[in-house]
Scaffold this motif. Structure first.
Motif, PDB file in Angstrom:
ATOM      1  N   LYS A   1      42.675  17.091  19.091  1.00 22.59           N
ATOM      2  CA  LYS A   1      43.797  16.642  18.577  1.00 22.59           C
ATOM      3  C   LYS A   1      45.154  16.497  19.737  1.00 22.59           C
ATOM      4  CE  LYS A   1      45.047  18.437  14.866  1.00 22.59           C
ATOM      5  NZ  LYS A   1      45.232  17.623  13.754  1.00 22.59           N
ATOM      6  N   TYR A   2      45.200  17.474  20.386  1.00 26.50           N
ATOM      7  CA  TYR A   2      46.231  17.479  21.466  1.00 26.50           C
ATOM      8  C   TYR A   2      46.000  16.836  22.676  1.00 26.50           C
ATOM      9  CZ  TYR A   2      48.435  20.057  17.772  1.00 26.50           C
ATOM     10  OH  TYR A   2      48.685  20.509  16.650  1.00 26.50           O
ATOM     11  N   LEU A   3      44.736  16.704  23.088  1.00 26.53           N
ATOM     12  CA  LEU A   3      44.407  15.812  24.344  1.00 26.53           C
ATOM     13  C   LEU A   3      44.876  14.673  24.265  1.00 26.53           C
ATOM     14  CD1 LEU A   3      41.027  17.433  25.508  1.00 26.53           C
ATOM     15  CD2 LEU A   3      42.949  17.445  26.663  1.00 26.53           C
ATOM     16  N   TYR A   4      44.555  13.967  22.846  1.00 28.09           N
ATOM     17  CA  TYR A   4      45.098  12.569  22.363  1.00 28.09           C
ATOM     18  C   TYR A   4      46.528  12.311  22.521  1.00 28.09           C
ATOM     19  CZ  TYR A   4      45.549   8.509  19.790  1.00 28.09           C
ATOM     20  OH  TYR A   4      45.683   7.206  18.998  1.00 28.09           O
TER      21      TYR A   4
ATOM     22  N   LEU B   1      39.009  14.100  26.981  1.00 30.17           N
ATOM     23  CA  LEU B   1      38.566  13.944  25.492  1.00 30.17           C
ATOM     24  C   LEU B   1      37.200  13.234  25.463  1.00 30.17           C
ATOM     25  CD1 LEU B   1      39.787  13.894  22.450  1.00 30.17           C
ATOM     26  CD2 LEU B   1      40.931  11.835  22.926  1.00 30.17           C
ATOM     27  N   LYS B   2      37.007  12.223  26.040  1.00 32.09           N
ATOM     28  CA  LYS B   2      35.788  11.179  26.009  1.00 32.09           C
ATOM     29  C   LYS B   2      34.717  12.322  26.384  1.00 32.09           C
ATOM     30  CE  LYS B   2      33.384   7.670  28.156  1.00 32.09           C
ATOM     31  NZ  LYS B   2      33.347   6.642  29.323  1.00 32.09           N
TER      32      LYS B   2
ATOM     33  N   GLU C   1      39.481  11.695  17.376  1.00 28.42           N
ATOM     34  CA  GLU C   1      40.297  11.300  18.394  1.00 28.42           C
ATOM     35  C   GLU C   1      39.695  10.353  19.486  1.00 28.42           C
ATOM     36  OE1 GLU C   1      42.285  14.804  16.332  1.00 28.42           O
ATOM     37  OE2 GLU C   1      40.107  14.355  17.321  1.00 28.42           O
ATOM     38  N   SER C   2      38.354  10.521  19.546  1.00 25.76           N
ATOM     39  CA  SER C   2      37.659   9.766  20.753  1.00 25.76           C
ATOM     40  C   SER C   2      37.390   8.219  20.288  1.00 25.76           C
ATOM     41  CB  SER C   2      36.399  10.451  21.076  1.00 25.76           C
ATOM     42  OG  SER C   2      36.900  11.615  21.776  1.00 25.76           O
TER      43      SER C   2
ATOM     44  N   LEU D   1      42.052   3.282  25.476  1.00 22.87           N
ATOM     45  CA  LEU D   1      43.361   4.026  25.839  1.00 22.87           C
ATOM     46  C   LEU D   1      43.086   4.378  27.696  1.00 22.87           C
ATOM     47  CD1 LEU D   1      43.834   6.620  23.189  1.00 22.87           C
ATOM     48  CD2 LEU D   1      45.406   4.760  23.872  1.00 22.87           C
ATOM     49  N   ILE D   2      41.835   4.700  27.816  1.00 24.41           N
ATOM     50  CA  ILE D   2      41.224   4.892  29.149  1.00 24.41           C
ATOM     51  C   ILE D   2      41.682   3.560  29.841  1.00 24.41           C
ATOM     52  CG2 ILE D   2      39.268   4.881  30.826  1.00 24.41           C
ATOM     53  CD1 ILE D   2      38.103   7.037  28.948  1.00 24.41           C
ATOM     54  N   GLY D   3      41.375   2.327  29.417  1.00 26.16           N
ATOM     55  CA  GLY D   3      41.401   1.154  30.211  1.00 26.16           C
ATOM     56  C   GLY D   3      43.125   1.032  30.175  1.00 26.16           C
TER      57      GLY D   3
END
Length: 253
Positions: A206-209, A231-232, A240-241, A247-249
């Motif tokens: 949750k908080y990583l996101y 997260l991934k 959240e994944s 998001l990584i992009g």
């Protein structure tokens, strides 16, 4: 080198006699010194025995007082506070599942009703108890749900817990409040604290996101990328994944 001499040992020559006399003299001096030290100690104890007994008495009274306070004051107070907490917690739980009456139920949870204490009363009346500490958490979360973000921060900051989930949720809640107050730097700081508090499948993703999204909004792309990649890798099945590649992009662009 000196050698051990059995009791009744007779020196064979003058040199051994001199050595034996020196050893006997040294031994006598040691025992004399010990006797003198013991006598001084006894004299000091005798002279200061009232003071010593007074100190021992104060320590004993302190220990007994603490035990009595814990047994006859703190324990009943804890039990009473825990009982009082049950009533407002019911309203709080109902509010989380009832959007239409959420604010009114949260208000009842905070202020109480029908002669029953609310979270704010418990915090005031039962200071120092575990129930008051939990009431700080619940009051903070109630204010957060009511969009009263400054009060939410105030109460959540007073809450202290080593619990894996509640401790992280409190810090994350402060992060959410700062985010709503348009203070992303403070929000990111508290999301990071929530992540560091404990690693688990519920609060960590949750908080990583959230930390990643806020870092991205602050143009801290490298920081955001670190959160998204963690997260991934560590929580691929978390909700959240779901769109993590997007998001990584964005963090890499």
């Amino acid at each position: 080198m000196a050698t051990y001499k059995k009791r009744g040992y007779k020196p064979k020559n003058k040199e051994e006699r001199v050595e034996l006399d020196e050893q006997n003299s040294t031994t006598a001096e040691v025992f004399s010194s010990l006797d003198e030290g013991a006598s001084k100690t006894e004299a000091w104890v005798s002279k200061n025995q009232n003071y010593i007994l007074g100190v021992i008495g104060v320590i004993a009274l302190g220990v007994l007082g603490y035990l009595a306070y814990a047994r006859f004051v703190q324990e009943p107070k804890e039990a009473s506070a825990a009982n009082e907490l049950y009533y407002p917690q019911q309203y709080f739980d109902q509010a989380l599942t009832n959007d239409e009456s959420k604010d009114s139920l949260m208000t009842l949870a905070l202020n109480g009703a029908e002669g029953k204490y609310g979270f704010l009363d418990i915090i005031e009346e039962y200071r120092g108890t575990k129930a008051a500490n939990l009431a700080n958490y619940s009051a903070g979360m109630a204010y957060l749900n009511m969009q009263n973000y400054e009060e939410a921060i105030s109460y959540l900051e007073k809450f202290s817990s080593e619990d894996a989930v509640l401790g992280a949720l409190a810090k994350g809640g402060i992060g959410d409040a700062f985010s709503q107050l348009n203070q992303p730097e403070d929000a990111l700081d508290y999301y990071q604290k929530a992540i560091a508090h404990n690693t688990n499948d519920y609060t960590t993703p949750k908080y990583l996101y959230k930390a990643g999204v806020v870092a991205l909004s602050l143009d801290q792309k490298e920081t955001a990328l670190g959160y998204f990649e963690r997260l991934k890798e560590e929580f691929p099945d978390a909700k959240e994944s779901n769109n993590i590649e997007v998001l990584i992009g964005q963090a890499k662009s």
